[in-house]
Design a protein around this motif. Structure first.
Motif, mmCIF file in Angstrom:
data_model
loop_
_atom_site.group_PDB
_atom_site.id
_atom_site.type_symbol
_atom_site.label_atom_id
_atom_site.label_comp_id
_atom_site.label_asym_id
_atom_site.label_seq_id
_atom_site.Cartn_x
_atom_site.Cartn_y
_atom_site.Cartn_z
ATOM 1 N N TRP A 100 1.979 -10.603 8.758
ATOM 2 C CA TRP A 100 3.107 -9.490 8.222
ATOM 3 C C TRP A 100 4.563 -10.090 8.020
ATOM 4 O O TRP A 100 5.206 -9.395 7.199
ATOM 5 C CB TRP A 100 3.402 -8.700 9.542
ATOM 6 C CG TRP A 100 2.246 -7.583 9.657
ATOM 7 C CD1 TRP A 100 1.475 -7.682 10.708
ATOM 8 C CD2 TRP A 100 1.686 -6.583 8.777
ATOM 9 N NE1 TRP A 100 0.576 -6.683 10.773
ATOM 10 C CE2 TRP A 100 0.601 -5.770 9.464
ATOM 11 C CE3 TRP A 100 2.225 -6.094 7.598
ATOM 12 C CZ2 TRP A 100 -0.116 -4.810 8.848
ATOM 13 C CZ3 TRP A 100 1.263 -5.202 6.931
ATOM 14 C CH2 TRP A 100 0.406 -4.432 7.706
ATOM 15 N N GLN B 5 8.996 -4.120 4.574
ATOM 16 C CA GLN B 5 9.266 -3.157 5.425
ATOM 17 C C GLN B 5 8.773 -3.553 7.058
ATOM 18 O O GLN B 5 9.021 -2.863 8.017
ATOM 19 C CB GLN B 5 8.347 -1.873 5.056
ATOM 20 C CG GLN B 5 6.866 -1.873 5.175
ATOM 21 C CD GLN B 5 6.071 -2.730 4.267
ATOM 22 O OE1 GLN B 5 6.711 -3.390 3.256
ATOM 23 N NE2 GLN B 5 4.866 -2.402 4.163
ATOM 24 N N MET B 6 7.795 -4.793 7.162
ATOM 25 C CA MET B 6 7.554 -5.155 8.441
ATOM 26 C C MET B 6 8.343 -6.395 8.925
ATOM 27 O O MET B 6 8.043 -6.640 10.276
ATOM 28 C CB MET B 6 5.899 -5.634 8.279
ATOM 29 C CG MET B 6 4.932 -4.416 7.829
ATOM 30 S SD MET B 6 4.860 -3.061 9.070
ATOM 31 C CE MET B 6 3.456 -2.305 8.446
ATOM 32 N N THR C 239 11.252 -7.025 10.118
ATOM 33 C CA THR C 239 12.206 -6.826 11.060
ATOM 34 C C THR C 239 11.517 -6.227 12.441
ATOM 35 O O THR C 239 12.103 -6.267 13.442
ATOM 36 C CB THR C 239 13.358 -5.725 10.681
ATOM 37 O OG1 THR C 239 12.775 -4.398 10.462
ATOM 38 C CG2 THR C 239 14.172 -6.386 9.207
ATOM 39 N N GLN C 240 10.280 -6.044 12.474
ATOM 40 C CA GLN C 240 9.635 -5.589 13.483
ATOM 41 C C GLN C 240 9.126 -6.526 14.390
ATOM 42 O O GLN C 240 8.802 -7.656 13.810
ATOM 43 C CB GLN C 240 8.530 -4.590 13.244
ATOM 44 C CG GLN C 240 8.805 -3.283 12.464
ATOM 45 C CD GLN C 240 7.562 -2.430 12.128
ATOM 46 O OE1 GLN C 240 6.796 -2.344 13.291
ATOM 47 N NE2 GLN C 240 7.561 -1.612 11.125
ATOM 48 N N ARG C 241 9.038 -6.399 15.764
ATOM 49 C CA ARG C 241 8.483 -7.371 16.747
ATOM 50 C C ARG C 241 6.973 -7.418 16.572
ATOM 51 O O ARG C 241 6.416 -6.520 16.198
ATOM 52 C CB ARG C 241 8.835 -7.150 18.160
ATOM 53 C CG ARG C 241 10.371 -7.049 18.382
ATOM 54 C CD ARG C 241 10.504 -6.593 19.699
ATOM 55 N NE ARG C 241 9.672 -5.321 20.328
ATOM 56 C CZ ARG C 241 9.325 -5.137 21.665
ATOM 57 N NH1 ARG C 241 9.989 -5.926 22.720
ATOM 58 N NH2 ARG C 241 8.557 -3.804 21.930
ATOM 59 N N ASP D 49 4.622 -5.173 18.224
ATOM 60 C CA ASP D 49 4.683 -3.795 17.677
ATOM 61 C C ASP D 49 3.970 -3.470 16.517
ATOM 62 O O ASP D 49 3.544 -2.442 15.787
ATOM 63 C CB ASP D 49 6.182 -3.393 17.681
ATOM 64 C CG ASP D 49 7.032 -3.258 18.729
ATOM 65 O OD1 ASP D 49 6.212 -2.916 19.972
ATOM 66 O OD2 ASP D 49 8.260 -3.300 18.751
ATOM 67 N N LEU D 50 3.500 -4.588 15.820
ATOM 68 C CA LEU D 50 2.737 -4.725 14.439
ATOM 69 C C LEU D 50 1.291 -4.477 14.716
ATOM 70 O O LEU D 50 0.476 -4.779 15.527
ATOM 71 C CB LEU D 50 2.939 -5.889 13.641
ATOM 72 C CG LEU D 50 4.399 -5.857 13.284
ATOM 73 C CD1 LEU D 50 4.723 -7.555 12.523
ATOM 74 C CD2 LEU D 50 4.929 -5.168 12.121
#
Length: 237
Positions: A149, A166-167, A169-171, A174-175
């Protein structure tokens, strides 16, 4: 073999013209030719009426027969660098049907460059295929510490372009989990494979196997990695 299940054939594609590792399918891996690991896993699984090797190389054929596979004919076509391997498997399936005058319910493609796949992996994959009643099943493995990601491409100056902005900045926790196909165990209803000539036909599914079993060897870096995994697994026994 279960008498209620139709005939099942394993096809091990192993052309002789590998460029990145010359003689890849018979190169030494843990004191045996690489293809021997796949042949032995197939035979030990007890899942197959026939285990055949599809090759254009007489030396590959000779080694394969020494380890228990059947090689009654050499590959007639699809031995170049560009043909999809599924075409070679379809060709071998048709040759086998004609040679032995047999019909097969299921065909399983086992790539010779996946030596860490075990007989247990094959049995588990076959059981999943029977349960799902799908037409095609492709082995895969979950991505581990390298998170796809967050993948980027780089230009000539090293500037990145995010593939999934869009992915980014996510931990990681959480993906959604992502999976990569591996050539270890591909299964199809024989009739459907002859019709579509690809394992990615309608109603194909993925079935996860352990990452250690999923290692594909395409170049010398892969070969070193596979050796390290093998030694690690051996030491854990």
């Amino acid at each position: 073999m279960d008498a209620l299940v139709g005939r099942t054939i394993a096809v091990i594609p192993a052309r002789g013209g590998s460029k990145r590792i010359p003689g890849k399918n018979t190169v030494n891996f843990a004191d045996r030719p690489m293809i021997a690991w796949t042949i032995e896993a197939a035979l030990q699984s007890g899942c197959f009426d026939r285990v055949i090797v599809s090759t254009d190389d007489p030396s590959v054929a000779k080694i394969s027969e020494e380890f228990g596979a059947e090689v009654p004919f050499l590959r007639e076509e699809f031995s170049d660098d560009y043909s999809p391997v599924s075409e070679a498997t379809v060709c071998a399936l048709a040759q086998a049907m004609n040679y032995w005058q047999e019909d097969y319910d299921t065909v399983v493609q086992l790539m010779a460059n996946c030596p860490l796949r075990t007989s247990g992996d094959i049995k588990s994959a076959m059981a999943a295929f029977r349960r799902s009643n799908c037409d095609f099943q492709i082995s895969c493995s979950k991505f581990g510490w390298m998170n796809p990601w967050w993948a980027v491409t780089l230009d000539e100056s090293g500037c990145p372009t995010k593939l999934f902005p869009q992915m980014s900045t996510q931990r990681s926790q959480d993906l959604p989990e992502l999976y990569c196909p591996t050539g270890a165990i591909w299964i199809a209803k024989a009739r459907r494979l002859l019709e579509t000539r690809t394992f990615y036909g309608p109603d194909h599914r993925f079935e996860s196997i352990p990452w250690e079993s999923a290692v594909d060897i395409d170049d010398f870096e892969d070969l070193k990695f596979a050796h390290a995994v093998y030694e690690s697994k051996k030491g854990a026994v």
